[in-house]
Design a protein around this motif. Sequence first.
Motif, PDB file in Angstrom:
ATOM      1  N   THR A  96      58.481   0.178  -3.108  1.00 53.60           N
ATOM      2  CA  THR A  96      58.113  -0.770  -2.056  1.00 53.60           C
ATOM      3  C   THR A  96      57.976  -2.174  -2.631  1.00 53.60           C
ATOM      4  O   THR A  96      58.471  -3.148  -2.044  1.00 53.60           O
ATOM      5  N   LYS A  97      57.322  -2.307  -3.773  1.00 54.03           N
ATOM      6  CA  LYS A  97      57.188  -3.622  -4.410  1.00 54.03           C
ATOM      7  C   LYS A  97      58.550  -4.185  -4.777  1.00 54.03           C
ATOM      8  O   LYS A  97      58.820  -5.373  -4.585  1.00 54.03           O
TER       9      LYS A  97
ATOM     10  N   VAL B 267      61.463  -3.560  -3.376  1.00 57.29           N
ATOM     11  CA  VAL B 267      62.208  -3.948  -2.171  1.00 57.29           C
ATOM     12  C   VAL B 267      61.666  -5.254  -1.619  1.00 57.29           C
ATOM     13  O   VAL B 267      62.432  -6.115  -1.169  1.00 57.29           O
ATOM     14  N   ARG B 268      60.352  -5.445  -1.654  1.00 57.05           N
ATOM     15  CA  ARG B 268      59.779  -6.692  -1.155  1.00 57.05           C
ATOM     16  C   ARG B 268      60.208  -7.876  -2.001  1.00 57.05           C
ATOM     17  O   ARG B 268      60.457  -8.956  -1.476  1.00 57.05           O
ATOM     18  N   ARG B 269      60.295  -7.687  -3.303  1.00 56.72           N
ATOM     19  CA  ARG B 269      60.650  -8.793  -4.190  1.00 56.72           C
ATOM     20  C   ARG B 269      62.157  -9.025  -4.271  1.00 56.72           C
ATOM     21  O   ARG B 269      62.596 -10.143  -4.508  1.00 56.72           O
ATOM     22  N   ASN B 270      62.948  -7.985  -4.121  1.00 61.24           N
ATOM     23  CA  ASN B 270      64.406  -8.083  -4.282  1.00 61.24           C
ATOM     24  C   ASN B 270      65.133  -7.392  -3.131  1.00 61.24           C
ATOM     25  O   ASN B 270      65.770  -6.364  -3.328  1.00 61.24           O
ATOM     26  N   PRO B 271      65.071  -7.940  -1.936  1.00 60.16           N
ATOM     27  CA  PRO B 271      65.708  -7.243  -0.803  1.00 60.16           C
ATOM     28  C   PRO B 271      67.229  -7.150  -0.916  1.00 60.16           C
ATOM     29  O   PRO B 271      67.821  -6.159  -0.503  1.00 60.16           O
TER      30      PRO B 271
ATOM     31  N   ARG C 142      55.220   3.449  -4.286  1.00 59.09           N
ATOM     32  CA  ARG C 142      54.594   2.127  -4.426  1.00 59.09           C
ATOM     33  C   ARG C 142      55.496   1.179  -5.216  1.00 59.09           C
ATOM     34  O   ARG C 142      55.693   0.028  -4.837  1.00 59.09           O
TER      35      ARG C 142
ATOM     36  N   THR D 217      69.336  -3.673  -0.922  1.00 55.31           N
ATOM     37  CA  THR D 217      70.405  -3.438   0.056  1.00 55.31           C
ATOM     38  C   THR D 217      71.700  -3.039  -0.648  1.00 55.31           C
ATOM     39  O   THR D 217      72.386  -2.108  -0.220  1.00 55.31           O
TER      40      THR D 217
END
Length: 116
Positions: free
Chosen positions: A51-52, A54-58, A48, A62
């Motif tokens: 996931t948060k 990655v959504r906020r700091n793609p 969790r 990467t």
Amino acid sequence: MDKLDKAQDRALELLGEIGDGLRKAVPGKAIQWVETGAAIGVVKTGARVATKFVRRNPILATAAIAGAGLLWYAARRRAREAEAGPIEGSATRVEATAGSGAPRAPRKRRTETDAG
């Protein structure tokens, strides 16, 4: 303040004794199940959080994945090289000698006709 410290220490001792008593009373398999459940809970929580993130700091995610990939590739390559063994070759030793002490000849200056 001293009484509060003593109470906290006593509470920690009691909790430790209760934990030891539970470990002795519960069969080994049950403790394994509890540890497994705790591990699964940690994995879910970690997923969790990841996931948060990655959504906020793609872009950062990467870059982290690319860096991990490069580290994996470098480790794999180093392992392959180590598996192949040392590189065999030949070398000759060149002994150093003292100079003659004479000054060097001056450099020849380039002229326009030399450059041509």
